[in-house]
Design an enzyme around this catalytic site. Structure first.
Site, PDB file in Angstrom:
ATOM      1  N   LYS A 107       0.840  -1.204   0.000  1.00 30.70           N
ATOM      2  CA  LYS A 107       0.000   0.000   0.000  1.00 30.70           C
ATOM      3  C   LYS A 107       0.876   1.255   0.000  1.00 30.70           C
ATOM      4  O   LYS A 107       0.543   2.258  -0.633  1.00 30.70           O
ATOM      5  CB  LYS A 107      -0.944   0.005   1.208  1.00 30.70           C
ATOM      6  CG  LYS A 107      -2.127  -0.959   1.050  1.00 30.70           C
ATOM      7  CD  LYS A 107      -3.245  -0.314   0.275  1.00 30.70           C
ATOM      8  CE  LYS A 107      -4.311  -1.203  -0.301  1.00 30.70           C
ATOM      9  NZ  LYS A 107      -4.523  -2.514   0.157  1.00 30.70           N
ATOM     10  N   LYS A 189      -2.485 -11.608  -8.613  1.00 34.93           N
ATOM     11  CA  LYS A 189      -3.706 -12.335  -8.280  1.00 34.93           C
ATOM     12  C   LYS A 189      -4.925 -11.572  -8.797  1.00 34.93           C
ATOM     13  O   LYS A 189      -4.858 -10.367  -9.029  1.00 34.93           O
ATOM     14  CB  LYS A 189      -3.805 -12.532  -6.776  1.00 34.93           C
ATOM     15  CG  LYS A 189      -3.829 -11.237  -5.978  1.00 34.93           C
ATOM     16  CD  LYS A 189      -4.330 -11.452  -4.553  1.00 34.93           C
ATOM     17  CE  LYS A 189      -4.771 -10.145  -3.932  1.00 34.93           C
ATOM     18  NZ  LYS A 189      -5.651 -10.232  -2.810  1.00 34.93           N
ATOM     19  N   LYS A 192     -10.168  -7.160  -6.446  1.00 41.92           N
ATOM     20  CA  LYS A 192     -11.286  -6.236  -6.637  1.00 41.92           C
ATOM     21  C   LYS A 192     -10.803  -4.913  -7.192  1.00 41.92           C
ATOM     22  O   LYS A 192     -11.482  -4.272  -7.971  1.00 41.92           O
ATOM     23  CB  LYS A 192     -11.983  -5.979  -5.301  1.00 41.92           C
ATOM     24  CG  LYS A 192     -12.821  -7.147  -4.858  1.00 41.92           C
ATOM     25  CD  LYS A 192     -13.780  -6.694  -3.774  1.00 41.92           C
ATOM     26  CE  LYS A 192     -13.640  -7.560  -2.559  1.00 41.92           C
ATOM     27  NZ  LYS A 192     -12.687  -7.057  -1.566  1.00 41.92           N
TER      28      LYS A 192
HETATM   29  P1  ADP Z   1      -9.459  -8.274  -2.551  1.00 40.24           P
HETATM   30  O1  ADP Z   1      -8.005  -8.619  -2.387  1.00 40.24           O
HETATM   31  O2  ADP Z   1      -9.984  -8.716  -3.875  1.00 40.24           O
HETATM   32  O3  ADP Z   1      -9.824  -6.862  -2.225  1.00 40.24           O
HETATM   33  P2  ADP Z   1     -10.282  -9.029   0.098  1.00 40.24           P
HETATM   34  O4  ADP Z   1      -8.997  -8.444   0.593  1.00 40.24           O
HETATM   35  O5  ADP Z   1     -11.552  -8.393   0.503  1.00 40.24           O
HETATM   36  O6  ADP Z   1     -10.230  -9.170  -1.475  1.00 40.24           O
HETATM   37  O7  ADP Z   1     -10.277 -10.560   0.506  1.00 40.24           O
HETATM   38  C1  ADP Z   1     -11.429 -11.322   0.694  1.00 40.24           C
HETATM   39  C2  ADP Z   1     -11.086 -12.796   0.699  1.00 40.24           C
HETATM   40  O8  ADP Z   1     -10.806 -13.228  -0.629  1.00 40.24           O
HETATM   41  C3  ADP Z   1      -9.860 -13.165   1.542  1.00 40.24           C
HETATM   42  O9  ADP Z   1     -10.120 -14.379   2.200  1.00 40.24           O
HETATM   43  C4  ADP Z   1      -8.780 -13.340   0.523  1.00 40.24           C
HETATM   44  O10 ADP Z   1      -7.811 -14.286   0.954  1.00 40.24           O
HETATM   45  C5  ADP Z   1      -9.554 -13.902  -0.657  1.00 40.24           C
HETATM   46  N1  ADP Z   1      -8.899 -13.580  -1.939  1.00 40.24           N
HETATM   47  C6  ADP Z   1      -8.813 -12.364  -2.535  1.00 40.24           C
HETATM   48  N2  ADP Z   1      -8.185 -12.459  -3.732  1.00 40.24           N
HETATM   49  C7  ADP Z   1      -7.871 -13.781  -3.900  1.00 40.24           C
HETATM   50  C8  ADP Z   1      -7.236 -14.537  -4.961  1.00 40.24           C
HETATM   51  N3  ADP Z   1      -6.845 -13.974  -6.106  1.00 40.24           N
HETATM   52  N4  ADP Z   1      -7.099 -15.872  -4.785  1.00 40.24           N
HETATM   53  C9  ADP Z   1      -7.531 -16.497  -3.653  1.00 40.24           C
HETATM   54  N5  ADP Z   1      -8.147 -15.836  -2.640  1.00 40.24           N
HETATM   55  C10 ADP Z   1      -8.325 -14.504  -2.749  1.00 40.24           C
END
Ligand code: ADP
Length: 326
Positions: A107, A189, A192
């Protein structure tokens, strides 16, 4: 216990890293699943959009199979006990260890002008979210491993100083490896907020899914048996493993090994299987998202269950800490 931030559209990574396990766990455990709206404030979103995002995450959770009658599905800000616990835990968290967190460093690179204290203490709030229910199993994706290790450190420090209150939380995936769903361009990965053109969202139209998959990077294929797969090809196989049948995966695997694979055909097949997977979730979520009175009921019921559990924990916490003066 687990949570997802309302920072955008849910994607395949959220589904396979988190939601899929929520749905399985609700059958045999007491579960708490939360929309992490407070966490989303660390990156200064336009809060006028929060309501729509919170509704979307709730709807996409339910459309993926989460049952608000079985698990507690709630909003983080509806459980103020969490912020009290966060304050106490902050006294046990050190600046040096927080600054070393990978997500913080990431970040710091992305938004150098907004290095606020909430961002720094993100793992502390996340620990409070988990242990407020004295939860021990946390269904999350691989990207969260380091945060859970920090959570165990904070728990051990608390228990050591004030007496045993909390169990150590562990990442949980039914004994399988934690999943990381790669982005379609092979550079990271699915997410969002980043890599949006290379992320498959649960709200993507059939046409959009086809377009994104057909654009994924490939090459002219292996020329010698035993050639290792480049990362971007490995990713296509991984996605296929998640949504296609075992026989389909096997036939492309064989074609690769025998150097006769046609990536165009593979992507077409993957796109159709992906559409069959995402389409029904998208349509169900759309209907739920528009039913505001139902969503309100879900949030109220979830908050009631979550506050009963949090209230009991905070009573114990205050007693152990000596914050009881009557
Ligand atoms: P993002 O990274 O998309 O903003 P969050 O931080 O809100 O998502 O994470 C929500 C859940 O989704 C967590 O349990 C995180 O480990 C899982 N997660 C997010 N991106 C991935 C990914 N590409 N592969 C596997 N799990 C993921």
């Amino acid at each position: 216990m687990s949570g997802i931030r309302p920072t955008g559209f849910l994607h395949l990574g959220n589904y396979f890293g988190a939601l899929r396990n929520y749905v399985k766990m609700q059958e045999s455990y007491t579960c708490f699943f939360m929309v992490a709206d407070l966490h989303s404030l660390t990156t200064h979103p336009d809060t006028k959009e929060l309501k729509a995002h919170v509704h979307r995450v709730l709807a996409e959770n339910i459309a993926s199979g989460l049952d608000p009658d079985k698990a507690a599905l709630y909003c983080q800000s509806h459980v103020p006990e969490t912020t009290e616990l966060y304050l106490y835990l902050n006294m046990l968290a050190y600046k040096g260890e927080l600054e070393k967190t990978t997500t913080f460093k990431e970040k710091a690179r992305l938004q150098p002008d907004n290095m606020n204290a909430g961002l720094l203490t993100y793992p502390v709030l996340q620990t409070a979210d988990i242990i407020i229910h004295r939860a021990s199993l946390v269904p999350v994706g691989k990207d969260q491993e380091q945060h859970l290790e920090m959570a165990r450190n904070f728990v051990n420090r608390f228990n050591h100083r004030y007496g045993e209150v909390f169990p150590e939380p562990m990442a949980f995936n039914f004994g399988e490896e934690l999943v990381k769903v790669p982005s379609l361009d092979g550079t990271g990965k699915m997410s969002k907020s980043e890599n949006q053109h290379a992320t498959l969202y649960l709200a993507d139209s059939d046409e959009m899914i086809r377009k994104k998959i057909m654009k994924a990077q490939t090459d002219s294929g292996p020329t010698e048996p035993g050639t290792p797969k480049p990362a971007y090809i490995e990713n296509l196989f991984l996605l296929m493993k998640l949504v296609s049948g075992a026989d389909v995966l096997e036939s492309f695997e064989q074609a690769y090994q025998e150097c006769r694979i046609r990536y165009g055909d593979m992507k077409k097949q993957l796109a159709e299987d992906m559409i069959a997977f995402i389409g029904p979730i998208r349509e169900k979520a759309e209907a739920i998202r528009n039913d505001h009175s139902y969503l309100r009921q879900v949030m109220e019921k979830g908050a009631e269950k979550a506050r009963a559990s949090s209230g009991a924990t905070m009573k114990l916490v205050r007693e152990h800490m000596g914050l009881n003066y009557y």
